[in-house]
Write an enzyme that holds these catalytic residues in place. Sequence first.
Site, PDB file in Angstrom:
ATOM      1  N   GLU A 290       0.961  -2.566   3.880  1.00 25.61           N
ATOM      2  CA  GLU A 290      -0.099  -1.982   4.695  1.00 25.61           C
ATOM      3  C   GLU A 290      -1.135  -3.002   5.179  1.00 25.61           C
ATOM      4  O   GLU A 290      -2.330  -2.948   4.808  1.00 25.61           O
ATOM      5  CB  GLU A 290      -0.756  -0.835   3.941  1.00 25.61           C
ATOM      6  CG  GLU A 290       0.237   0.264   3.607  1.00 25.61           C
ATOM      7  CD  GLU A 290      -0.367   1.501   2.963  1.00 25.61           C
ATOM      8  OE1 GLU A 290      -1.554   1.481   2.624  1.00 25.61           O
ATOM      9  OE2 GLU A 290       0.365   2.485   2.792  1.00 25.61           O
TER      10      GLU A 290
ATOM     11  N   GLU B 261       6.917   4.477   1.514  1.00 19.45           N
ATOM     12  CA  GLU B 261       5.950   5.410   0.919  1.00 19.45           C
ATOM     13  C   GLU B 261       5.859   6.694   1.738  1.00 19.45           C
ATOM     14  O   GLU B 261       5.707   6.617   2.961  1.00 19.45           O
ATOM     15  CB  GLU B 261       4.533   4.819   0.856  1.00 19.45           C
ATOM     16  CG  GLU B 261       4.343   3.747  -0.150  1.00 19.45           C
ATOM     17  CD  GLU B 261       2.920   3.211  -0.152  1.00 19.45           C
ATOM     18  OE1 GLU B 261       1.967   3.957   0.152  1.00 19.45           O
ATOM     19  OE2 GLU B 261       2.756   2.009  -0.436  1.00 19.45           O
TER      20      GLU B 261
ATOM     21  N   TRP C 172       6.112   8.139  -2.646  1.00 22.28           N
ATOM     22  CA  TRP C 172       4.900   7.669  -3.341  1.00 22.28           C
ATOM     23  C   TRP C 172       4.299   8.868  -4.036  1.00 22.28           C
ATOM     24  O   TRP C 172       3.861   9.814  -3.386  1.00 22.28           O
ATOM     25  CB  TRP C 172       3.870   7.074  -2.366  1.00 22.28           C
ATOM     26  CG  TRP C 172       2.685   6.570  -3.112  1.00 22.28           C
ATOM     27  CD1 TRP C 172       1.543   7.258  -3.446  1.00 22.28           C
ATOM     28  CD2 TRP C 172       2.545   5.255  -3.678  1.00 22.28           C
ATOM     29  NE1 TRP C 172       0.711   6.457  -4.167  1.00 22.28           N
ATOM     30  CE2 TRP C 172       1.301   5.244  -4.349  1.00 22.28           C
ATOM     31  CE3 TRP C 172       3.328   4.114  -3.711  1.00 22.28           C
ATOM     32  CZ2 TRP C 172       0.832   4.123  -5.025  1.00 22.28           C
ATOM     33  CZ3 TRP C 172       2.868   2.986  -4.384  1.00 22.28           C
ATOM     34  CH2 TRP C 172       1.635   3.001  -5.022  1.00 22.28           C
TER      35      TRP C 172
HETATM   36  C1  LIG Z   1     -12.230   5.738   8.704  1.00 22.89           C
HETATM   37  C2  LIG Z   1     -12.714   5.879   7.282  1.00 22.89           C
HETATM   38  O1  LIG Z   1     -11.604   5.830   6.411  1.00 22.89           O
HETATM   39  C3  LIG Z   1     -11.937   5.779   5.038  1.00 22.89           C
HETATM   40  C4  LIG Z   1     -10.714   5.814   4.169  1.00 22.89           C
HETATM   41  O2  LIG Z   1      -9.544   5.431   4.928  1.00 22.89           O
HETATM   42  C5  LIG Z   1      -8.340   5.354   4.273  1.00 22.89           C
HETATM   43  C6  LIG Z   1      -7.212   5.242   5.062  1.00 22.89           C
HETATM   44  C7  LIG Z   1      -5.971   5.174   4.463  1.00 22.89           C
HETATM   45  C8  LIG Z   1      -5.880   5.236   3.076  1.00 22.89           C
HETATM   46  C9  LIG Z   1      -4.558   5.225   2.470  1.00 22.89           C
HETATM   47  C10 LIG Z   1      -4.259   5.398   1.138  1.00 22.89           C
HETATM   48  N1  LIG Z   1      -2.926   5.390   1.088  1.00 22.89           N
HETATM   49  C11 LIG Z   1      -2.079   5.615  -0.105  1.00 22.89           C
HETATM   50  C12 LIG Z   1      -1.783   4.223  -0.599  1.00 22.89           C
HETATM   51  N2  LIG Z   1      -0.824   3.514   0.261  1.00 22.89           N
HETATM   52  C13 LIG Z   1      -0.446   2.371  -0.548  1.00 22.89           C
HETATM   53  C14 LIG Z   1      -0.456   2.865  -1.976  1.00 22.89           C
HETATM   54  O3  LIG Z   1      -1.216   1.964  -2.730  1.00 22.89           O
HETATM   55  C15 LIG Z   1      -1.134   4.230  -1.947  1.00 22.89           C
HETATM   56  O4  LIG Z   1      -2.078   4.348  -2.994  1.00 22.89           O
HETATM   57  N3  LIG Z   1      -2.426   5.180   2.293  1.00 22.89           N
HETATM   58  N4  LIG Z   1      -3.421   5.100   3.158  1.00 22.89           N
HETATM   59  C16 LIG Z   1      -7.023   5.343   2.294  1.00 22.89           C
HETATM   60  C17 LIG Z   1      -8.267   5.402   2.885  1.00 22.89           C
END
Ligand SMILES: CCOCCOc1ccc(-c2cn(C[C@@H]3NC[C@@H](O)[C@H]3O)nn2)cc1
Length: 447
Positions: free
Chosen positions: A166, A353, A399
């Site tokens: 990511e 995931e 995931w």
């Molecule tokens: C605009 C403001 O935004 C605030 C928060 O914005 C996000 C965006 C995306 C995520 C997010 C979390 N995950 C799951 C994880 N993927 C990898 C693995 O470690 C999982 O734990 N995917 N995307 C979190 C926060």
Amino acid sequence: MTIIQFPKDMKWGVATASYQIEGAANEGGRGTSIWDTFSKTPGKVVNGDNGDVACGSYHKYEEDIEIMDDLGVDFYRFSVAWPRIFPEGTGEVNQEGLDYYHNLVDRLLEKGIEPMCTLYHWDLPQALQDKGGWDNRETIEAFLQYAELMFKEFEGKIKHWITFNEPWCVSFLSNYVGAHAPGNNDLQLAMNVAHHLLVAHGKTVIRFRELGIKGQIGYAPNVEWNEPYSNKEEDIDACKRVNGYFMDWFFDPVFKGTYPDFMVKWFEEKGAVLQIEEGDMEIISQPIDFLGINYYSGGVGRYKENEGLFDHEKVDAGYLKTDIGWNIYPEGFYKVLTHINENYGNVPIYITENGACINDGVENGEVKDDRRTDYLKQHLVALQRSIESGVNIKGYLTWSLLDNFEWAEGYTMRFGIVHVNYRTLERTKKDSFYWYKQTVANNFFEV
Ligand SMILES: CCOCCOc1ccc(-c2cn(C[C@@H]3NC[C@@H](O)[C@H]3O)nn2)cc1
């Protein structure tokens, strides 16, 4: 009843990440990571949670592998904690760290489970952050040294490698939005980080090929799908920009050797200018063997003047949501996969995931997480539709295996098909675990 049937060579798996499950943060010679620092900074993580203990998987990995063996999966996607290998990011190698991952990988192979190794899943050695982190191009060389050591050390054991998990989260979420470590709020910095991650990715692919490592290498961007609320040009363009932010910015350089021009111009108007060095784009656009895709959610959005970075607002269209507040939007999964296939070619794809945050607890020794099973069913239908539409899907890894440390949400948000009691570290297989086990065994399910 509809039978949703997958190709006979379809692979199935589960995914985790080092900082989220291992714990043992001060054991085995491990150095400090930016997530140790960030999670111990007041106000950054819900309840002040951190990864000191997590799921205890550093000591419980054999139990976790027994659970995977019961599940019958083909792949286990895990990440290596760079600070376990190079506690200071570079320099002296920590043999205890290598030994841990050899024990993990050897046990997986004994059980006939293929290891899929993510080299970078966000836990940068703090010592490198102290020298500028991913904003400093020297970190690219440090990553290359780490990656080369891992390739040589695990040659013949690990045959599926992912450079970065990511990159959008590592760059924009962590250095512009500031919600993740190291928690900066600087668009130019975030753009520099994104570029350096892509250069590091490309250099690592080149080195992998030069070393003649047997196996496949790719990266795992996260994607979401933003569908225009209407067919008005302004709504279409606004969603194009947001999709460009999450996807095109990280796909075009790798698959086309250029950044998307419409986004370059948009960012320039926001004061962020690409800083590309001679040869960078050729390095970045090294052909990869597979693409990892992480998909959770999406939704509809529309133009709103001066709203956010892209003059765009999400519209709550009444979709059911998971317990973290994300839309349940399987249509977006199909759309994003067909979009990738149409725009970037028939690259082999592993879903690295996909899963739902459903916080049901243990009652009488069971976890009745029907909403998670429904989420998985709906998204696997979308996946099968994309396969029918010609998308080159090689496998699906949900995931996550375990409830774990969900970054800024700490332990309040549960993504596992196995429940973890964070006080006792007891594992409890959820109802979704048994559904997924049956689906893996059958390679089909009924809707
Ligand atoms: C605009 C403001 O935004 C605030 C928060 O914005 C996000 C965006 C995306 C995520 C997010 C979390 N995950 C799951 C994880 N993927 C990898 C693995 O470690 C999982 O734990 N995917 N995307 C979190 C926060």
